[in-house]
Scaffold this motif. Structure first.
Motif, PDB file in Angstrom:
ATOM      1  N   GLY A  89       1.010  -0.935  -0.118  1.00 54.70           N
ATOM      2  CA  GLY A  89       0.414   0.127  -0.055  1.00 54.70           C
ATOM      3  C   GLY A  89       0.718   1.383  -0.026  1.00 54.70           C
ATOM      4  N   ARG A  90       1.982   0.983  -0.436  1.00 51.98           N
ATOM      5  CA  ARG A  90       3.082   2.428   0.042  1.00 51.98           C
ATOM      6  C   ARG A  90       3.021   2.521  -1.836  1.00 51.98           C
ATOM      7  NH1 ARG A  90       7.657  -0.170   3.774  1.00 51.98           N
ATOM      8  NH2 ARG A  90       8.771   1.735   2.615  1.00 51.98           N
ATOM      9  N   LEU A  91       2.093   3.217  -2.627  1.00 55.55           N
ATOM     10  CA  LEU A  91       1.590   3.245  -3.498  1.00 55.55           C
ATOM     11  C   LEU A  91       2.852   4.485  -4.648  1.00 55.55           C
ATOM     12  CD1 LEU A  91      -2.113   3.071  -3.878  1.00 55.55           C
ATOM     13  CD2 LEU A  91       0.335   1.487  -4.060  1.00 55.55           C
ATOM     14  N   ALA A  92       3.080   5.755  -3.437  1.00 58.90           N
ATOM     15  CA  ALA A  92       4.039   6.987  -4.248  1.00 58.90           C
ATOM     16  C   ALA A  92       5.046   6.092  -4.289  1.00 58.90           C
ATOM     17  CB  ALA A  92       4.011   8.413  -3.026  1.00 58.90           C
ATOM     18  N   GLU A  93       5.829   5.489  -3.340  1.00 60.18           N
ATOM     19  CA  GLU A  93       6.969   4.454  -3.740  1.00 60.18           C
ATOM     20  C   GLU A  93       6.950   3.881  -4.604  1.00 60.18           C
ATOM     21  OE1 GLU A  93      10.031   3.148  -0.203  1.00 60.18           O
ATOM     22  OE2 GLU A  93       8.234   3.787   0.782  1.00 60.18           O
ATOM     23  N   ALA A  94       6.334   3.137  -4.647  1.00 58.58           N
ATOM     24  CA  ALA A  94       5.503   1.689  -5.329  1.00 58.58           C
ATOM     25  C   ALA A  94       5.831   2.626  -6.852  1.00 58.58           C
ATOM     26  CB  ALA A  94       4.215   1.354  -5.556  1.00 58.58           C
ATOM     27  N   GLU A  95       5.366   3.951  -7.170  1.00 59.48           N
ATOM     28  CA  GLU A  95       5.438   3.578  -8.637  1.00 59.48           C
ATOM     29  C   GLU A  95       6.802   4.520  -8.831  1.00 59.48           C
ATOM     30  OE1 GLU A  95       3.359   7.339 -11.059  1.00 59.48           O
ATOM     31  OE2 GLU A  95       2.795   7.107  -9.179  1.00 59.48           O
ATOM     32  N   ASP A  96       7.713   5.327  -8.193  1.00 62.25           N
ATOM     33  CA  ASP A  96       8.874   5.623  -8.362  1.00 62.25           C
ATOM     34  C   ASP A  96       9.640   5.024  -8.277  1.00 62.25           C
ATOM     35  OD1 ASP A  96       8.956   8.287  -8.168  1.00 62.25           O
ATOM     36  OD2 ASP A  96       8.899   8.581  -5.969  1.00 62.25           O
TER      37      ASP A  96
ATOM     38  N   ALA B  21      -6.197   5.510   2.727  1.00 62.72           N
ATOM     39  CA  ALA B  21      -5.874   5.779   1.084  1.00 62.72           C
ATOM     40  C   ALA B  21      -5.331   7.138   0.706  1.00 62.72           C
ATOM     41  CB  ALA B  21      -6.965   6.182   0.243  1.00 62.72           C
ATOM     42  N   MET B  22      -5.280   8.645   1.925  1.00 59.78           N
ATOM     43  CA  MET B  22      -4.219   8.998   1.830  1.00 59.78           C
ATOM     44  C   MET B  22      -2.770   8.320   1.542  1.00 59.78           C
ATOM     45  SD  MET B  22      -6.026  12.013   0.678  1.00 59.78           S
ATOM     46  CE  MET B  22      -6.196  10.719  -1.011  1.00 59.78           C
ATOM     47  N   GLN B  23      -2.925   7.848   3.169  1.00 55.83           N
ATOM     48  CA  GLN B  23      -1.479   7.963   3.539  1.00 55.83           C
ATOM     49  C   GLN B  23      -0.655   6.359   2.350  1.00 55.83           C
ATOM     50  OE1 GLN B  23       0.927   8.202   6.482  1.00 55.83           O
ATOM     51  NE2 GLN B  23      -0.988   9.617   6.522  1.00 55.83           N
ATOM     52  N   CYS B  24      -1.118   5.876   1.650  1.00 52.29           N
ATOM     53  CA  CYS B  24      -1.172   5.171   0.759  1.00 52.29           C
ATOM     54  C   CYS B  24      -1.017   5.810  -0.338  1.00 52.29           C
ATOM     55  CB  CYS B  24      -2.126   3.788   0.228  1.00 52.29           C
ATOM     56  SG  CYS B  24      -2.185   2.583   1.426  1.00 52.29           S
ATOM     57  N   GLY B  25      -1.549   6.842  -1.364  1.00 52.32           N
ATOM     58  CA  GLY B  25      -1.253   7.634  -2.277  1.00 52.32           C
ATOM     59  C   GLY B  25      -2.473   7.337  -3.293  1.00 52.32           C
ATOM     60  N   ALA B  26      -3.902   6.712  -2.757  1.00 56.53           N
ATOM     61  CA  ALA B  26      -4.688   6.049  -3.958  1.00 56.53           C
ATOM     62  C   ALA B  26      -5.233   7.217  -3.601  1.00 56.53           C
ATOM     63  CB  ALA B  26      -5.729   4.874  -2.876  1.00 56.53           C
ATOM     64  N   ASP B  27      -5.539   7.953  -4.499  1.00 51.02           N
ATOM     65  CA  ASP B  27      -5.776   9.364  -4.863  1.00 51.02           C
ATOM     66  C   ASP B  27      -7.311   9.004  -4.804  1.00 51.02           C
ATOM     67  OD1 ASP B  27      -3.360  10.695  -4.060  1.00 51.02           O
ATOM     68  OD2 ASP B  27      -2.633  10.774  -5.986  1.00 51.02           O
ATOM     69  N   GLY B  28      -8.243   8.105  -6.230  1.00 43.60           N
ATOM     70  CA  GLY B  28      -9.277   8.148  -6.319  1.00 43.60           C
ATOM     71  C   GLY B  28      -9.913   7.700  -5.562  1.00 43.60           C
TER      72      GLY B  28
ATOM     73  N   THR C 124       1.860  14.440  -2.508  1.00 45.99           N
ATOM     74  CA  THR C 124       1.217  15.614  -2.046  1.00 45.99           C
ATOM     75  C   THR C 124       1.242  15.877  -0.914  1.00 45.99           C
ATOM     76  OG1 THR C 124      -0.647  15.430  -3.715  1.00 45.99           O
ATOM     77  CG2 THR C 124      -1.244  16.406  -2.150  1.00 45.99           C
ATOM     78  N   GLY C 125       1.101  14.860   0.443  1.00 46.14           N
ATOM     79  CA  GLY C 125       1.069  15.183   1.523  1.00 46.14           C
ATOM     80  C   GLY C 125       2.604  15.628   1.722  1.00 46.14           C
ATOM     81  N   LEU C 126       3.353  14.929   1.151  1.00 48.00           N
ATOM     82  CA  LEU C 126       4.812  15.398   1.619  1.00 48.00           C
ATOM     83  C   LEU C 126       5.358  17.320   0.990  1.00 48.00           C
ATOM     84  CD1 LEU C 126       7.833  14.557   2.173  1.00 48.00           C
ATOM     85  CD2 LEU C 126       7.587  14.060  -0.132  1.00 48.00           C
ATOM     86  N   ALA C 127       4.622  17.513  -0.174  1.00 48.68           N
ATOM     87  CA  ALA C 127       4.713  18.714  -0.121  1.00 48.68           C
ATOM     88  C   ALA C 127       3.737  19.922   0.705  1.00 48.68           C
ATOM     89  CB  ALA C 127       4.270  19.183  -2.114  1.00 48.68           C
ATOM     90  N   ALA C 128       2.665  19.296   1.338  1.00 49.47           N
ATOM     91  CA  ALA C 128       2.199  20.435   2.566  1.00 49.47           C
ATOM     92  C   ALA C 128       3.179  20.149   3.726  1.00 49.47           C
ATOM     93  CB  ALA C 128       0.560  19.298   2.564  1.00 49.47           C
ATOM     94  N   ALA C 129       3.593  18.710   4.077  1.00 45.17           N
ATOM     95  CA  ALA C 129       5.180  18.725   4.904  1.00 45.17           C
ATOM     96  C   ALA C 129       5.851  19.783   4.978  1.00 45.17           C
ATOM     97  CB  ALA C 129       4.895  17.263   5.374  1.00 45.17           C
ATOM     98  N   LEU C 130       6.339  20.114   3.439  1.00 43.73           N
ATOM     99  CA  LEU C 130       7.259  21.018   3.050  1.00 43.73           C
ATOM    100  C   LEU C 130       6.795  22.370   3.344  1.00 43.73           C
ATOM    101  CD1 LEU C 130       9.462  17.875   1.172  1.00 43.73           C
ATOM    102  CD2 LEU C 130       9.971  18.708   3.382  1.00 43.73           C
ATOM    103  N   GLY C 131       5.308  22.340   3.235  1.00 45.33           N
ATOM    104  CA  GLY C 131       4.847  24.055   3.161  1.00 45.33           C
ATOM    105  C   GLY C 131       5.415  24.247   1.155  1.00 45.33           C
ATOM    106  N   GLN C 132       5.280  22.964   0.692  1.00 45.23           N
ATOM    107  CA  GLN C 132       5.604  23.461  -0.307  1.00 45.23           C
ATOM    108  C   GLN C 132       3.850  23.193  -0.542  1.00 45.23           C
ATOM    109  OE1 GLN C 132       8.055  20.738  -2.822  1.00 45.23           O
ATOM    110  NE2 GLN C 132       9.643  21.656  -1.746  1.00 45.23           N
TER     111      GLN C 132
END
Length: 963
Positions: free
Chosen positions: A658-665, A870-877, A951-959
Motif C-alpha cells: 500500500g505504499r503506492l507513491a514509493e512503488a510508482e517511483d 487512502a491518503m497514506q497509501c497515495g490512492a488519490d482516486g 501531495t502530503g509530502l509537499a504540504a509537510a514541507l510547506g510547498q
C-alpha cells in the motif's frame, strides 16, 4: 592526448562564428558576461559539435578552444579517436579519464571511485579485471557517467574536447553520445569534432547531437580565396601577390591543411610567391597528399619508410622504441628515421610520436603493400606482448593478420577476450573470439572457444549465442565440466529469449546422459525452474509432485540443494498450499549463502524465495532480501535486465504493502531500465504490468491506459509466467475502463491457462476477483460463485491479505446483509495483514454500504479511517471516493495531521522537496549530483519516515504540490 601537429598561428581565418560560439559557451560555463565581468547567472554547461571533412581545420579549432578554456582557468580533458584504434574498447574513455587519476595511490583511487572502482577501473585501465562476473554494458556506462559527473562537479568548470570522434571506439562513442545531452545540466562544456561522412553505424545517435543549445552541429566550410590569401601572406610574407595567392586557393580548394602544407613546401623550395612561380604550385600541392606524399616519403630512404610504416601500424601515441622494434631497426637507425620524418613534417613529437595530421597517417598506412602490412601487424603483436602491454593491446594487431592455424594467436585472442569481457566490452570480446575461431583453434579447444564466444554474445545477440553454444555441443569435448557449463548457459539464454520449451528440453537431454549425481541435480534444478516459468507446461502437477519428493529429502548442504528447496517454496505458493508450508521451505532455502549475482546462475530462484515471503504476508522479509539482491546487482555493475527486475519487483512489493507513491517511483525506474533492455523482453512485460497495477490503484485509469497503448500491452502475451500475470492485469485494465465483456473474456482466458497447471493461489494471481466483478454485470449468480471459489482458495492458503481481498471481491458481487458481513470480515482479516491499500478499499466499501443501509455513525468511522488510509497509501482516486461518500452523509473530511519531517536528513529532505515538486528520480539524481539508485534509496527512507504520498509530502514541507 599526445601532441598534435597544429600550425602555430594566432589567426584562424573565417572561423569567427565558431569561435564566437565557443566563447559564448565558455562565458556561460565560467559565469561571465560577454564583457568578461562576472554574471549573476549560475554557470551552465553546453555541447559544441563541429563537423567537416578531412583537413578542414577541426583540429586547429579544437586546439584554440582548449587554449581559451585553459586561459579561463578551466580543467581540460582531451582525447581523439584513431583510425587504427577503433577496435580497442574504451580507448577514448581512457584518454579522457585515466590522466585524472594518474599518479594517485591505489587506495586513493579506490576512495575516489567508491563502489564504482571494480566496475569502471578495468575499463579505464586503473586496475585489473576481477575474476567475478563482468558488468553489463549499461552498468559500465552508468559508472562512467558517475565518474565524469563527479569530476565535472569537483573540478568545475570543465571542458571536454574530443577530436576525430568518427574514429572513436564503439564503447566510448556510445557512452559519450548518451551522456552528451546532460552536459547542459553540469559545469561541463563538451566539444567534439568529426567527419560526418565517416561516422560508423554504431554512432547514429551521435550524428544528431545538437551543436549549441538545440542548434545543429556547426559545419566547417572551406576557406574563401581571400582567407587563403591571408594565410599565405601570414606565412610567406606580404609580398605574395594576388595571382600566386589565388592559385594557392585553386589547387587546395580552400582546404586549410593543404594550404598550410603548400606554403611550407613553397618556403622549403625557396620559391618566390609571385605570379612567375604560380604555375609550380599544382605539382607542389600534389606532393602534399596521396601519391605525392608517398613519393616524398620514399625519397627519405628504405629504413625511414619502414619506420613510418611501423608508426602507421601502431597508430597514435607511438613509443619510439616500440616503433623501432616493429620496423626491425636499431636504436640509432630509428632515431635518424624519426628525425627525417619530423623534418619532412610527417611525424611530430619526441617521447611519443604522432603523425602531423590524420590524413598523412591514413595515406602512409594505405601505401603499405598488403602482405607487408599484415606482417607488420603480426610483428607489432609480438612486440606489444614482449613489452608487457598485454593481450588486449596485441589483439587489434592480430585482428589484421591472416589465419594460419597458429595456437599462440588463438591463446592471445582468448586472453584478450577475457580481459575485455570482464572490463565490460562484450562486443569487442566477441570480435576477438570470432577471429580466434577462424585461425582455427586446435580441434580439442574448439568447443571451449565456441563457449566463450557464446558467453560474449549473450547480452547483445542471444540468437547468435544459441547457435554458438549448440555448435559447441557438436564438437568433441573431453572436459565434462566444460560440457555442463555449455548446457547451463544454453538453457539460460533460451529461457531469457522466451524459448522456455527449448531450455527445458536441452536440460532434459543432458540429464539422461549425465552420470555425475551432483551435476544431474544441478540440471534438474535448472529444469524445474524453467518449467515453473512456462505458461504452456503440459503436466505441471506431475512436475510439482517430483519437485516435492526431491526437495523433501534434501538437506540444503550446497547451493544446488538450496535452489531446489527454494523452488519447492515457490511451487507451494503458486499452488496455494498453506502459507506456513511455503514459508518453511523458504527458510530452509535461506539457511546458507544465497546470493543473487552468482556468475554462473540466474537470480530467478533467490527472487522467487523472496516473493514467497511477500505473498505469505511477510513483506518486510521480502524487502530485506530484495535490498541485498539489488546491492549485489549494483556491486557487479549489472544495470540492465537484472536491476530492472529488482526495481520492478520491489515496486510490486511496495504496491502490495500500500505504499503506492514509493512503488510508482520504483516502477518507473524499473521501466526506464527495461526500455533500455528492449521492448517485448520478459523484463519489459514485468515493468509495464506493475506500473499499470499501481496507476489503477492510484485512480489514474487514463494514464494507465496510455502506458498500455505506448508499450503494446496486450495479446499476444509472453510464453513465460510473469509477476503480476500480464493477462490478468490487462483484464483488470479493461474492467477499469468499463469494458466488462472484454475484461471477462480476458480473465476467463487467464483462468483456463492457469487452472490446469494447478496455479490456484489468488494471492499470486487474483484473476477470479476481477472476473467476478466483470461477470456481475450480466451474470450475477455466476459472479457470486466465482468469488466464493476464490474465497475458498484464499482460505486454503491462509494469508490474511489473500482472504481479506477475496472477501471484499465477494462482497462487491453480493447484496443485502451478506454484503456488509463479507466486508466486515474482510476488514478484520486485512487489519491483520500488511496490505494497507486493500484495507483502505475495504474500509471505504464498508463505510459506503453502512451509509446506504442507514447506519451513518458506523459509516462515518469507517469512511474516515478509509480516507486516512487512502491518503497514506497515495490512492488519490479512492480518497476522492471516500470524500464523496462523506459529503453524501453530510460530513466533512477530517484535516490530515501534518507529517513529521524533523527526522529527515539533509539529503533526504532535498530529495523529498524535489520529488514533491514533480521531479523524476533521474532529474533528482542530476540535481543532487548522484545516481538514480541512491535517489531511490533516499526516497525509500523518506516515505518510510513520513508515511505519506507526494501531495502530503509537499504540504509537510510547506510547498505547493506538483500539478
Amino acid at each position: 592526448m599526445g601532441q598534435r601537429g597544429v600550425r602555430n598561428r594566432r589567426t584562424l581565418f573565417e572561423r569567427e562564428g565558431e569561435l564566437a560560439a565557443a566563447d559564448e559557451a565558455l562565458n556561460e560555463l565560467t559565469g561571465l558576461r560577454e564583457d568578461g565581468t562576472e554574471g549573476p547567472e549560475r554557470p551552465r554547461g553546453a555541447l559544441l559539435a563541429f563537423a567537416g571533412r578531412a583537413g578542414i581545420g577541426k583540429t586547429t579549432l579544437l586546439a584554440e578552444v582548449r587554449r581559451r578554456a585553459a586561459a579561463r582557468g578551466c580543467t581540460v580533458l582531451s582525447a581523439r579517436g584513431g583510425d587504427q584504434e577503433q577496435g580497442v574498447a574504451f580507448h577514448v574513455a581512457r584518454q579522457l579519464l585515466q590522466p585524472q587519476f594518474a599518479g594517485s595511490p591505489e587506495a586513493e583511487i579506490r576512495a575516489q571511485l567508491g563502489s564504482w572502482y571494480a566496475i569502471v577501473g578495468p575499463a579505464l585501465g586503473l586496475c585489473a579485471p576481477s575474476e567475478g562476473a563482468a558488468p553489463d554494458p549499461q552498468g559500465l556506462r552508468d559508472g562512467l557517467d558517475w565518474v565524469l559527473t563527479h569530476l565535472a562537479v569537483q573540478r568545475a568548470p570543465m571542458v571536454l574536447v574530443l577530436d576525430d570522434a568518427h574514429w572513436a571506439d564503439p564503447e566510448s562513442l556510445s557512452w559519450l553520445a548518451a551522456f552528451a545531452p546532460r552536459a547542459e545540466e553540469l559545469p561541463l562544456l563538451l566539444t567534439v569534432a568529426y567527419r560526418p561522412d565517416e561516422l560508423p553505424d554504431h554512432a547514429e545517435a551521435f550524428r544528431g547531437l545538437p551543436g549549441r543549445a538545440g542548434q545543429r552541429p556547426l559545419d566547417l566550410e572551406p576557406l574563401s580565396a581571400a582567407a587563403v590569401a591571408g594565410l599565405v601572406r601570414e606565412d610567406l610574407g606580404t609580398g605574395a601577390d594576388d595571382v600566386f595567392c589565388r592559385e594557392c586557393w585553386a589547387v587546395t580548394a580552400g582546404n586549410p591543411f593543404e594550404a598550410v602544407e603548400l606554403t611550407a613546401k613553397v618556403r622549403d623550395r625557396g620559391l618566390v610567391p609571385t605570379e612567375e612561380g604560380a604555375h609550380l604550385l599544382r605539382d607542389l600541392a600534389a606532393a602534399v597528399k596521396g601519391s605525392g606524399l608517398i613519393a616524398r616519403l620514399e625519397r627519405l630512404g628504405a629504413s625511414t619508410v619502414r619506420f613510418a610504416w611501423a608508426c602507421a601500424v601502431l597508430g597514435t601515441e607511438i613509443p619510439p622504441t616500440l616503433a623501432a622494434a616493429v620496423a626491425g631497426l636499431g636504436s640509432e637507425e630509428a632515431a635518424d628515421a624519426a628525425d627525417a620524418l619530423r623534418g619532412a613534417r610527417i611525424l611530430a613529437g619526441a617521447d611519443t610520436l604522432e603523425f602531423v595530421h590524420p590524413l598523412i597517417a591514413t595515406a602512409v598506412y594505405r601505401a603499405i603493400p598488403g602482405a607487408v602490412r599484415v606482417a607488420l601487424h603480426g610483428q607489432a603483436a609480438w612486440c606489444v606482448i614482449d613489452e608487457g602491454l598485454g593481450p588486449s593491446a596485441a589483439a587489434r594487431h592480430l585482428m589484421e593478420t591472416h589465419p594460419e592455424g597458429d595456437n599462440w594467436v588463438v591463446q592471445q585472442l582468448r586472453a584478450a577476450a577475457r580481459e575485455t569481457q570482464r572490463a565490460g566490452a562484450p562486443d569487442a570480446a566477441r570480435r576477438y573470439l570470432a577471429r580466434a575461431l577462424r585461425e582455427p583453434p586446435p580441434l580439442k579447444e574448439r568447443a571451449a572457444v565456441l563457449h566463450e564466444l557464446g558467453c560474449a554474445s549473450l547480452l547483445t545477440e542471444p540468437a547468435t549465442t544459441v547457435n554458438h553454444l549448440r555448435a559447441a555441443l557438436e564438437e568433441p569435448i573431453s572436459d565434462p565440466e566444460l560440457r555442463h557449463n555449455i548446457v547451463y548457459r544454453l538453457s539460460q539464454v533460451l529461457a531469457h529469449s522466451d524459448r522456455l520449451v527449448e531450455a527445458s528440453e536441452t536440460l532434459a537431454r543432458e540429464i539422461r546422459v549425465t552420470g555425475n549425481a551432483r551435476v544431474r541435480l544441478r540440471m534438474q534444478s535448472e529444469q524445474f525452474m524453467w518449467d515453473a516459468f512456462r505458461a504452456d507446461e503440459p503436466d505441471s502437477p506431475a512436475r510439482s509432485r517430483r519437485l516435492s519428493r526431491l526437495a523433501d529429502r534434501l538437506t540444503g548442504r550446497d547451493l544446488t540443494e538450496r535452489y531446489v528447496i527454494g523452488l519447492r517454496a515457490w511451487d507451494a505458493t503458486l499452488r496455494g498450499e498453506p502459507a506456513h508450508i511455503a514459508l518453511h521451505h523458504a527458510e530452509r532455502a535461506l539457511a546458507g549463502e544465497f546470493r543473487w549475482a552468482e556468475a554462473d546462475r540466474g537470480f530467478e530462484v533467490p527472487a522467487l524465495v523472496a516473493l514467497t515471503f511477500m505473498y505469505a504476508d511477510r513483506p518486510g522479509r521480502t524487502e530485506e532480501l530484495f535490498a541485498a539482491g539489488i546491492a549485489d546487482f549494483e556491486s557487479q555493475g549489472w544495470h540492465g535486465a537484472h536491476l530492472s527486475f529488482g526495481y520492478t519487483l520491489l515496486a510490486y512489493v511496495r504496491y502490495r504493502r500500500g505504499r503506492l507513491a514509493e512503488a510508482e517511483d520504483f516502477a518507473r525506474a524499473g521501466l526506464r531500465l527495461a526500455e533500455r533492455v528492449g521492448a517485448g523482453t520478459p523484463v519489459h512485460w514485468y515493468a509495464v504490468g506493475v506500473i499499470i497495477e499501481i496507476l489503477l490503484a492510484r485512480g489514474r485509469v487514463t494514464e494507465a491506459t496510455q502506458i498500455g497503448e505506448d508499450h503494446a500491452f496486450g495479446a499476444p502475451f509472453p510464453a513465460a509466467v510473469t509477476f503480476p500475470d500480464v493477462q490478468t492485469v490487462h483484464g483488470e485494465l479493461l474492467l477499469a475502463r468499463g469494458l466488462t465483456k472484454d475484461a471477462a473474456a480476458e480473465l476467463e482466458a487467464a483462468g483456463r491457462r492457469l487452472d490446469p497447471r494447478g496455479i490456484r493461489n489468488p494471492s499470486w494471481c487474483p484473476w477470479q476477483f476481477h472476473l467476478a466483478r466483470a461477470e456481475s454485470h450480466d451474470a450475477p449468480e455466476r459472479a457470486v460463485a466465482t468469488a466464493l471459489e476464490a474465497v475458498h482458495r484464499a482460505r486454503q492458503f491462509g494469508a490474511p491479505s489473500a482472504v481479506g481481498q477475496a472477501l471484499r471481491a465477494a462482497a462487491d458481487v453480493s447484496s443485502g446483509p451478506a454484503r456488509v458481513k463479507l466486508l466486515e470480515e474482510s476488514v478484520s482479516h486485512l487489519e491483520r495483514s500488511p496490505a494497507a491499500y486493500e484495507l483502505a478499499c475495504a474500509l471505504v466499501a464498508l463505510g459506503t454500504e453502512l451509509r446506504r443501509s442507514g447506519s451513518p455513525r458506523e459509516a462515518a468511522e469507517h469512511l474516515y479511517r478509509g480516507l486516512d488510509a487512502a491518503m497514506q497509501c497515495g490512492a488519490d482516486g479512492l480518497g476522492d471516493e471516500a470524500r464523496a461518500e462523506l459529503a453524501a452523509a453530510g460530513l466533512r473530511p477530517r484535516r490530515l495531521h501534518s507529517t513529521e519531517t524533523d527526522t529527515l536528513t539533509a539529503r533526504e529532505r532535498a530529495a523529498a522537496a524535489l520529488t514533491a515538486r514533480g521531479r523524476t528520480t533521474t532529474e533528482v539524481a542530476e540535481e543532487l549530483g548522484t545516481d538514480e539508485p541512491t535517489v531511490v534509496r533516499l526516497l525509500s527512507a523518506v516515505y518510510r519516515k513520513v508515511g505519506t504520498d507526494r501531495t502530503g509530502l509537499a504540504a509537510a514541507l510547506g510547498q505547493q504540490p506538483a500539478r
